[in-house]
Design an enzyme around this catalytic site. Structure first.
Site, PDB file in Angstrom:
ATOM      1  N   CYS A   1       0.583  -1.254  -0.023  1.00 50.37           N
ATOM      2  CA  CYS A   1       0.373  -0.003  -0.308  1.00 50.37           C
ATOM      3  C   CYS A   1       1.156   1.245  -0.111  1.00 50.37           C
ATOM      4  O   CYS A   1       1.640   0.978   0.649  1.00 50.37           O
ATOM      5  CB  CYS A   1      -0.737  -0.016   0.772  1.00 50.37           C
ATOM      6  SG  CYS A   1      -2.012  -1.829   1.225  1.00 50.37           S
ATOM      7  N   GLY A   2       0.175   2.511  -0.431  1.00 50.66           N
ATOM      8  CA  GLY A   2       0.878   3.772  -0.995  1.00 50.66           C
ATOM      9  C   GLY A   2      -0.015   4.800   0.002  1.00 50.66           C
ATOM     10  O   GLY A   2      -1.204   4.467  -0.362  1.00 50.66           O
TER      11      GLY A   2
END
Lengths: 278, 314
Positions: free
Chosen positions: B2-3
């Site tokens: 995830c970012g």
């Protein structure tokens, strides 16, 4: 008779290390031993510039290799744009100037080049570095110098958490402060922090030395205060002078942290290794 | 992996946060290709006006048969009817997609009651209901979602964004970030990491009357913070408490109607890079995201372990 080397002159063989050293030192006459069979013969006076803006990290690294094969010994990388994995795996003498910031894994797995980075670096800069120097003018992310084996890694600014995790040699110098768990499972080498150090400094360290100029928020398991001696002071003075750094209270007043040696001693040789040295 | 990303224009200024956040999230695409989400904070509405974002079907349902199009129409009509039944007035209604809608409503009643009543409609889910917050999330990368929802030119003060690699729950819109702290207006969260005391925390909050929309651990942070603030804590205090009370490795960003905050757990095992100036703050999992907004050289740094920071838009 053992050869007296530059390392002896620098006092590196008189340290009070309880484990058996696994460092290898070469004599100046064996200089060629520092180079790889496929290393390129470069000329530091031959200079090239590379605009990384339109290039992928893979293309940047291939271009560096291509320039070295053509004898360029000084390469300037422009617009690196915090791309990841730039300047990795350089096993060559090289002057590399990076005019900007790097993302993750910048300058990892290098053996030999001298690198100056004008910007910041992301996580895991100089991971597994074997030799050379890297100077970062701004800040660095976490796991800075993870598993460092040799060379000098210098960050003029602040560094994130877990710097020098699993470090096995070389020197890390931080001009500012650093985050938590720095020196975690450190096994060899020296770490110099001129500012404050975060929590759990040197947690589970087996060996090596950490010097801190500022406050230490807390020591980790089996990291204990050591006593500064003349050798420490002269080494620190020399090293910091090399990079134009100084600590406000003077090197004599730096805190020295070493391993308490209550953990398993990784330095015991395996039976097969013992055979080799007998 | 995830970012996450966040930005805020300071001094009461606004900017094209739709374009800015899209650039940041697109450069973080490699951290998670499953879905992309935005929490966009436009100019706060006045009085009892609320901006309602809701959907009545999932993206993949739209390709399963002809009947779904008729069902979407029926579900939407039922949502409209229920808003009016509870005394609300629909001032503007836009089709964000075939199945997701953006309404400006005037509603003075109980927001929770309205939200519950709308979500009782089959397939309906409220993405956000805020005075400033508009939550947009869907499957695919940032470029796709931004085009689909026409986010280019979205003017506002601050925004959060998320690119998701699904590890804890399904690949659907419900499990995509950001999370709205149901039914509190304007509190949204994006998170990178894992919470190991999710179920304990969720049960404690459910006993206090809160409802969870998903099985994603990140939603706990949004509800936890909103609950703290409902009890009188300010945003920063609530976030500081979260460092001790939430267990696991996490870095999260939270936004309210006028503020953006970040918090990092004591292990500092999830990344965050921060750029701070008098006019603009940008945070992201990786520096490449900040560079997508600032091509010129800037100073950036990693926040430290256990660190909490809050910035106000005005």
């Amino acid at each position: 008779m053992a050869l007296r080397t530059k390392a002896h002159d620098m006092g590196m063989h008189t340290e009070q290390l309880s484990g058996r050293t696994q460092q290898r030192f070469f004599t100046p006459s064996e200089e060629e031993n520092f180079t790889y069979p496929e290393a390129f013969d470069v000329d530091f006076n031959k200079r090239a510039e590379l605009d990384c803006g339109p290039l992928s990290p893979r293309d940047v690294n291939l271009k560096i290799r291509d320039l070295m094969s053509k004898g360029y010994g000084t390469i300037v990388l422009k617009n690196p744009g915090a791309k990841h994995s730039i300047a990795v795996g350089i096993l060559n003498k090289l002057n590399l100037h990076i005019e900007g910031s790097l993302g993750y894994f910048g300058c990892g797995l290098i053996d030999g080049p001298n690198i100056r980075i004008k910007g910041r670096v992301g996580w895991s800069c100089a991971e597994n570095m074997l030799a050379g120097t890297i100077i970062i003018e701004k800040n660095a992310g976490s796991t800075f110098g993870a598993a460092l084996r040799g060379g000098d890694l210098v960050c003029m600014g602040d560094v994130g958490a877990r710097m020098g995790i699993d470090m096995k040699g070389g020197t890390i110098i931080v001009g500012g402060r650093c985050g938590a768990f720095c020196g975690f499972m450190m096994q060899r080498g020296r770490m110099v922090i001129l500012g404050d150090a975060g929590k759990n400094l040197g947690d589970s360290m087996y060996d090596g030395t950490i010097y801190v100029g500022g406050k230490i928020e807390g020591l980790g398991v089996d990291a204990v205060p050591g006593e500064m001696n003349d050798l420490d002071v002269s080494w620190l003075t020399r090293k910091l002078k090399m990079y134009g750094l100084e600590t406000p209270k003077g090197v004599k007043n730096m805190q020295k942290i070493v391993a308490g040696k209550q953990l398993w001693n990784y330095d015991n040789l395996e039976p097969t290794e013992k055979k080799l040295i007998l | 992996m995830c970012g996450i990303a966040g930005l805020i224009h300071r001094g009461g200024k606004t900017g094209d946060i739709g374009t800015e956040m899209t650039a940041m999230l697109q450069s973080l695409k490699h951290r998670g290709p499953d879905s992309t989400g935005y929490a966009l904070y436009g100019k706060p509405l006045k009085g009892n006006e609320l901006m309602l974002r809701f959907k009545v079907a999932e993206q993949d349902e739209m390709s399963k048969g002809f009947k779904i199009h008729e069902q979407v129409k029926e579900r939407r009509n039922e949502v409209d009817r229920r808003i009016k039944e509870l005394g609300g007035r629909i001032e503007e209604a836009h089709d964000a997609t075939e199945y997701a809608f953006r309404y400006k409503i005037d509603f003075a009643g109980d927001r929770r009651k309205l939200a519950d009543y709308i979500e009782d409609v089959e397939g309906a889910e409220i993405l956000s209901m805020g005075h400033g917050l508009e939550l947009v999330k869907d499957l695919g990368d940032a470029a796709r979602v931004a085009e689909q929802y026409a986010l280019k030119g979205f003017t506002g003060t601050h925004a959060l964004g998320h690119t998701r690699m699904a590890t804890e729950s399904d690949v659907d819109i419900r499990s995509a970030h950001p999370y709205w702290a149901y039914p509190f207006a304007d509190v949204s969260v994006v998170h990178n990491g894992q919470l190991t005391n999710y179920w304990n925390g969720r049960r404690a909050l459910e006993r206090r009357g809160h409802r969870f929309m998903s099985n994603c651990d990140s939603e706990l942070i949004a509800v936890y913070l909103a609950d703290k603030m409902q009890q009188g804590a300010d945003l920063k205090d609530a976030m500081t408490d979260s460092i001790d009370e939430l267990d696991g490795v996490f870095t999260y960003l939270v936004a309210t109607s006028d503020a953006l905050g970040m918090a990092k757990d004591v292990m500092a095992a999830k990344p965050m890079v921060l750029y701070e100036s008098d006019k603009f703050i940008a945070l992201a999992s990786e520096e490449v995201a900040i560079r997508s907004v600032f091509p010129h050289e800037i100073d950036t740094f990693d926040p430290y372990e256990g660190e909490v920071r809050v910035w106000k838009s005005a």
